[in-house]
Scaffold this motif. Structure first.
Motif, PDB file in Angstrom:
ATOM      1  N   HIS A  61       0.863  -1.181   0.000  1.00 54.35           N
ATOM      2  CA  HIS A  61       0.000   0.000   0.000  1.00 54.35           C
ATOM      3  C   HIS A  61       0.899   1.231   0.000  1.00 54.35           C
ATOM      4  N   PRO A  62       0.422   2.372  -0.504  1.00 55.59           N
ATOM      5  CA  PRO A  62       1.286   3.546  -0.671  1.00 55.59           C
ATOM      6  C   PRO A  62       1.276   4.488   0.533  1.00 55.59           C
ATOM      7  N   HIS A  63       2.371   5.253   0.649  1.00 55.81           N
ATOM      8  CA  HIS A  63       2.482   6.358   1.601  1.00 55.81           C
ATOM      9  C   HIS A  63       3.170   7.518   0.913  1.00 55.81           C
ATOM     10  N   THR A  64       2.852   8.734   1.328  1.00 56.31           N
ATOM     11  CA  THR A  64       3.588   9.930   0.909  1.00 56.31           C
ATOM     12  C   THR A  64       3.698  10.875   2.102  1.00 56.31           C
ATOM     13  N   GLY A  65       4.751  11.668   2.131  1.00 58.69           N
ATOM     14  CA  GLY A  65       4.867  12.760   3.092  1.00 58.69           C
ATOM     15  C   GLY A  65       5.044  12.386   4.533  1.00 58.69           C
ATOM     16  N   LEU A  66       5.534  11.165   4.823  1.00 58.58           N
ATOM     17  CA  LEU A  66       5.723  10.780   6.222  1.00 58.58           C
ATOM     18  C   LEU A  66       6.819   9.745   6.365  1.00 58.58           C
ATOM     19  N   GLN A  67       7.152   9.431   7.627  1.00 64.64           N
ATOM     20  CA  GLN A  67       8.043   8.329   7.967  1.00 64.64           C
ATOM     21  C   GLN A  67       7.277   7.356   8.844  1.00 64.64           C
ATOM     22  N   THR A  68       7.445   6.057   8.600  1.00 71.66           N
ATOM     23  CA  THR A  68       6.785   5.038   9.412  1.00 71.66           C
ATOM     24  C   THR A  68       7.824   4.332  10.276  1.00 71.66           C
ATOM     25  N   VAL A  69       7.437   4.047  11.513  1.00 75.17           N
ATOM     26  CA  VAL A  69       8.314   3.386  12.474  1.00 75.17           C
ATOM     27  C   VAL A  69       7.656   2.091  12.932  1.00 75.17           C
ATOM     28  N   LEU A 115      12.653   2.144  10.115  1.00 74.60           N
ATOM     29  CA  LEU A 115      12.103   3.450   9.785  1.00 74.60           C
ATOM     30  C   LEU A 115      12.125   3.620   8.269  1.00 74.60           C
ATOM     31  N   MET A 116      10.944   3.834   7.693  1.00 77.79           N
ATOM     32  CA  MET A 116      10.819   4.028   6.246  1.00 77.79           C
ATOM     33  C   MET A 116      10.389   5.461   5.973  1.00 77.79           C
ATOM     34  N   THR A 117      11.113   6.132   5.072  1.00 78.48           N
ATOM     35  CA  THR A 117      10.756   7.478   4.643  1.00 78.48           C
ATOM     36  C   THR A 117      10.039   7.382   3.304  1.00 78.48           C
ATOM     37  N   SER A 118       8.788   7.840   3.276  1.00 85.75           N
ATOM     38  CA  SER A 118       8.020   7.730   2.028  1.00 85.75           C
ATOM     39  C   SER A 118       8.351   8.868   1.072  1.00 85.75           C
ATOM     40  N   GLY A 119       8.576  10.084   1.629  1.00 87.32           N
ATOM     41  CA  GLY A 119       8.880  11.220   0.768  1.00 87.32           C
ATOM     42  C   GLY A 119       7.830  11.408  -0.307  1.00 87.32           C
ATOM     43  N   HIS A 120       8.269  11.453  -1.592  1.00 91.29           N
ATOM     44  CA  HIS A 120       7.326  11.704  -2.683  1.00 91.29           C
ATOM     45  C   HIS A 120       6.517  10.469  -3.067  1.00 91.29           C
ATOM     46  N   GLY A 121       6.779   9.321  -2.428  1.00 89.78           N
ATOM     47  CA  GLY A 121       5.929   8.167  -2.672  1.00 89.78           C
ATOM     48  C   GLY A 121       6.656   6.845  -2.556  1.00 89.78           C
ATOM     49  N   ILE A 122       6.042   5.903  -1.834  1.00 89.35           N
ATOM     50  CA  ILE A 122       6.585   4.556  -1.694  1.00 89.35           C
ATOM     51  C   ILE A 122       5.436   3.613  -1.375  1.00 89.35           C
ATOM     52  N   ALA A 123       5.587   2.349  -1.717  1.00 87.00           N
ATOM     53  CA  ALA A 123       4.631   1.310  -1.327  1.00 87.00           C
ATOM     54  C   ALA A 123       5.382   0.261  -0.523  1.00 87.00           C
ATOM     55  N   HIS A 124       4.732  -0.271   0.510  1.00 85.21           N
ATOM     56  CA  HIS A 124       5.402  -1.301   1.310  1.00 85.21           C
ATOM     57  C   HIS A 124       4.398  -2.303   1.852  1.00 85.21           C
ATOM     58  N   SER A 125       4.922  -3.435   2.309  1.00 84.27           N
ATOM     59  CA  SER A 125       4.109  -4.476   2.926  1.00 84.27           C
ATOM     60  C   SER A 125       4.819  -4.951   4.185  1.00 84.27           C
TER      61      SER A 125
END
Length: 205
Positions: A60-68, A95-105
């Motif tokens: 699923h995608p994320h933008t503009g944040l960091q996930t811990v 810690l994942m930085t999404s920045g302008h866009g990333i998808a992760h599982s």
């Protein structure tokens, strides 16, 4: 001393497919942020007897944040569209930085029998919202403090430890393990907002 606010979490399902229930403290009607922390999901300890008992979050995608991802028990396997593949175990941080866009599982590993931890999000400042996507992993050392021990996974707890994890806002993230009946006084930055998430036991603040 500043205002102390008690925020009660609400129970939500992690996804339509998973049985895992989480206790969501942020965002909340009473409060949306603590500093740049904008999301707190607390789960477990939950037994994992079959795959549907644990965490199985499809890409699923994320933008503009960091996930811990921070675990107390168990392990999770992480894949993202930036090419990162890592397993996070108890006492470690992904810690994942999404920045302008990333998808992760994220999926519970096959050897996990109990899953217990927190998922935290950090809002990126506007000037960093389009930064490059990135991934960091760190296993902090346990540090002795009066009445117990601390693991500092983000920022610095003065006199205890400093984490090498890079964020775009000054932050503090630490796990405190205190023995029953102990008392501890921590030196923290008075310019920060602070939150205490109680995992087990009772705490007087």
């Amino acid at each position: 001393m500043g205002m102390v606010q008690i925020v009660q979490p609400r129970q939500v399902a992690l996804s339509d497919q998973a049985r895992l229930q989480v206790r969501r403290t942020l965002p909340n009607r009473q409060r949306s942020f603590v500093g740049a922390w904008c999301f707190v999901d607390h789960y477990g300890p939950d037994p994992v007897r079959e795959p549907s008992d644990g965490m199985d979050v499809p890409p699923h995608p994320h933008t503009g944040l960091q996930t811990v991802s921070w675990l107390f028990e168990g392990a999770l396997e992480h894949h993202d569209s930036g090419g990162a593949h890592a397993v996070v175990r108890a006492g470690e941080i992904n810690l994942m930085t999404s920045g302008h866009g990333i998808a992760h599982s994220e999926q519970t590993t096959a050897e996990t029998t109990v899953l217990h931890g927190v998922q935290l999000w950090i809002a990126l400042p506007e000037r960093f919202r389009d930064t490059a996507r990135a991934f960091q992993h760190h296993a902090p050392e346990r540090r002795r403090i009066p009445g117990g021990e601390a693991l500092v996974f983000i920022g610095e707890l003065p006199g205890v430890d400093r984490s090498p994890i890079q964020t775009h806002t000054p932050l503090l993230g630490a796990e405190l393990r205190l023995t029953a009946g102990s008392r501890n006084e921590l030196e923290v930055d008075a310019g920060f907002e602070h939150a205490l998430l109680v995992d087990q036991g009772a705490v007087s603040l």
